[in-house]
Design an enzyme around this catalytic site. Sequence first.
Site, PDB file in Angstrom:
ATOM      1  N   GLY A 133     -55.690 -15.758 137.812  1.00 50.56           N
ATOM      2  CA  GLY A 133     -56.413 -16.985 137.222  1.00 50.56           C
ATOM      3  C   GLY A 133     -55.553 -18.208 137.331  1.00 50.56           C
ATOM      4  N   GLU A 136     -55.350 -19.416 140.427  1.00 53.76           N
ATOM      5  CA  GLU A 136     -56.358 -20.155 140.936  1.00 53.76           C
ATOM      6  C   GLU A 136     -56.613 -21.658 140.211  1.00 53.76           C
ATOM      7  OE1 GLU A 136     -58.498 -16.448 139.702  1.00 53.76           O
ATOM      8  OE2 GLU A 136     -59.682 -16.633 141.683  1.00 53.76           O
TER       9      GLU A 136
HETATM   10  N1  COA Z   1     -53.122 -11.330 130.164  1.00 57.09           N
HETATM   11  C1  COA Z   1     -52.896 -11.022 128.830  1.00 57.09           C
HETATM   12  N2  COA Z   1     -51.692 -10.956 128.556  1.00 57.09           N
HETATM   13  C2  COA Z   1     -50.614 -11.270 129.353  1.00 57.09           C
HETATM   14  C3  COA Z   1     -51.013 -11.703 130.684  1.00 57.09           C
HETATM   15  C4  COA Z   1     -52.410 -11.673 131.005  1.00 57.09           C
HETATM   16  N3  COA Z   1     -52.806 -12.005 132.096  1.00 57.09           N
HETATM   17  N4  COA Z   1     -50.039 -11.533 131.345  1.00 57.09           N
HETATM   18  C5  COA Z   1     -48.791 -11.485 130.491  1.00 57.09           C
HETATM   19  N5  COA Z   1     -49.608 -11.318 129.355  1.00 57.09           N
HETATM   20  C6  COA Z   1     -48.719 -10.754 128.066  1.00 57.09           C
HETATM   21  C7  COA Z   1     -48.076  -9.414 127.917  1.00 57.09           C
HETATM   22  O1  COA Z   1     -49.121  -8.566 127.706  1.00 57.09           O
HETATM   23  C8  COA Z   1     -47.096  -9.739 127.026  1.00 57.09           C
HETATM   24  O2  COA Z   1     -47.570  -9.709 125.783  1.00 57.09           O
HETATM   25  P1  COA Z   1     -46.759  -9.017 124.678  1.00 57.09           P
HETATM   26  O3  COA Z   1     -45.548  -9.397 124.372  1.00 57.09           O
HETATM   27  O4  COA Z   1     -47.758  -9.558 123.365  1.00 57.09           O
HETATM   28  O5  COA Z   1     -46.875  -7.303 124.580  1.00 57.09           O
HETATM   29  C9  COA Z   1     -46.624 -10.962 127.420  1.00 57.09           C
HETATM   30  O6  COA Z   1     -47.514 -11.796 127.999  1.00 57.09           O
HETATM   31  C10 COA Z   1     -45.170 -10.921 128.218  1.00 57.09           C
HETATM   32  O7  COA Z   1     -45.753 -10.197 129.277  1.00 57.09           O
HETATM   33  P2  COA Z   1     -44.597  -9.191 129.905  1.00 57.09           P
HETATM   34  O8  COA Z   1     -45.706  -8.330 130.562  1.00 57.09           O
HETATM   35  O9  COA Z   1     -44.101  -8.526 128.665  1.00 57.09           O
HETATM   36  O10 COA Z   1     -43.765  -9.979 130.824  1.00 57.09           O
HETATM   37  P3  COA Z   1     -42.827  -9.228 132.063  1.00 57.09           P
HETATM   38  O11 COA Z   1     -41.778 -10.027 132.416  1.00 57.09           O
HETATM   39  O12 COA Z   1     -42.400  -7.824 131.594  1.00 57.09           O
HETATM   40  O13 COA Z   1     -43.969  -9.231 133.218  1.00 57.09           O
HETATM   41  C11 COA Z   1     -45.507 -10.254 134.540  1.00 57.09           C
HETATM   42  C12 COA Z   1     -44.152 -10.450 133.686  1.00 57.09           C
HETATM   43  C13 COA Z   1     -46.350 -11.411 134.882  1.00 57.09           C
HETATM   44  C14 COA Z   1     -45.083  -9.410 135.775  1.00 57.09           C
HETATM   45  C15 COA Z   1     -46.747  -9.275 133.722  1.00 57.09           C
HETATM   46  O14 COA Z   1     -46.973 -10.012 132.508  1.00 57.09           O
HETATM   47  C16 COA Z   1     -47.998  -9.255 134.449  1.00 57.09           C
HETATM   48  O15 COA Z   1     -48.218  -8.574 135.256  1.00 57.09           O
HETATM   49  N6  COA Z   1     -49.021  -9.868 134.024  1.00 57.09           N
HETATM   50  C17 COA Z   1     -50.355  -9.544 134.281  1.00 57.09           C
HETATM   51  C18 COA Z   1     -50.577 -10.552 135.642  1.00 57.09           C
HETATM   52  C19 COA Z   1     -52.068 -10.223 136.200  1.00 57.09           C
HETATM   53  O16 COA Z   1     -52.505  -9.338 136.639  1.00 57.09           O
HETATM   54  N7  COA Z   1     -52.870 -11.510 136.159  1.00 57.09           N
HETATM   55  C20 COA Z   1     -53.890 -11.506 136.648  1.00 57.09           C
HETATM   56  C21 COA Z   1     -54.944 -11.436 135.621  1.00 57.09           C
HETATM   57  S1  COA Z   1     -56.710 -11.387 136.245  1.00 57.09           S
END
Ligand code: COA
Length: 282
Positions: A133, A136
Amino acid sequence: MSTPPESAVLKIENVPVEDSSPAGGLISIWTINRPNKLNALNAEVNAAIKSACGWAEGNDDVRVIVFTGSPPETPPEGKRPKPHSFVAGADISEFEGKSSVEIRPIFDDNVWEYVWNLSKPTIAMVDGFALGGGSEIALSCDLRIATARSNFGTPEINLGLIPGGGGTQRLCRLLGYGRAMEMVMSGEMINGDEAHRIGLVNHLVEPDQLNSKTMEIAHNLASKSPYTIRVAKAAVRAALENPFSAGILAERDLFCALFDTEDMAIGVKAFLNRDKAEWTGA
Ligand code: COA
């Protein structure tokens, strides 16, 4: 000028446009502010953006809107810093347990269409993750300015989903069918360099230049006639909505109608007199 809606999750800063007329124009910078969740779009953020869109549309002073994400905060002692992020997607925690019947109304009135439907120029200023999103939101803006350390992607496939905020359609139109298909099916991220190379990003800049380059572009757009620039946006959009011949006709209609505007008379006269155009916005 009305005050923008206030929200802790969407900070709005209005920067005056110097050297423009009518006086008092603003570049409105909207910062999605959930840095600990990488600025993921939850219901509160979505409501704030929708409300801000309504405010901006009804406010003649707003010339250009810039979308960005909050930078990471200093982590507590012993914790690793969060990464830079524009928006890491829709908030996945709000998906859990929902059925199609429950999700449908949210996506029937979705934030990406509000951004897309803004009649004023919009710029995504991206430093870090622009995923799902978040990509997007960037795709719903007119221009994208990004750093090389940014990552764009549509990872929904890894959640058992597909993009639902217009990503499949806007990627196809911006990048072409092949690249869109690969991004959507693989869910893989591409960095800022690659995004720039394939035309997903308009300008690639160093992190310390992101703000100044974006504002330079915003000021340039804000210096045009606010009326004409909206017509320009509508004309280019007509290419997406219409078959070619209908799009050509739509452009001709808009072009000819501009001959009845004050700003066209002002612009042409200023050119012929070697003056600077002082737009009235009419
Ligand atoms: N929705 C909800 N929470 C999210 C999020 C999302 N799309 N993306 C990141 N977060 C949160 C994580 O859960 C984490 O929260 P916490 O610290 O309370 O556990 C925080 O943001 C930091 O993210 P984290 O995953 O620890 O960082 P990272 O550096 O290890 O990884 C990403 C970064 C972007 C690769 C990973 O967060 C990710 O894959 N996010 C989801 C991306 C996604 O699928 N987006 C499409 C959604 S439809």
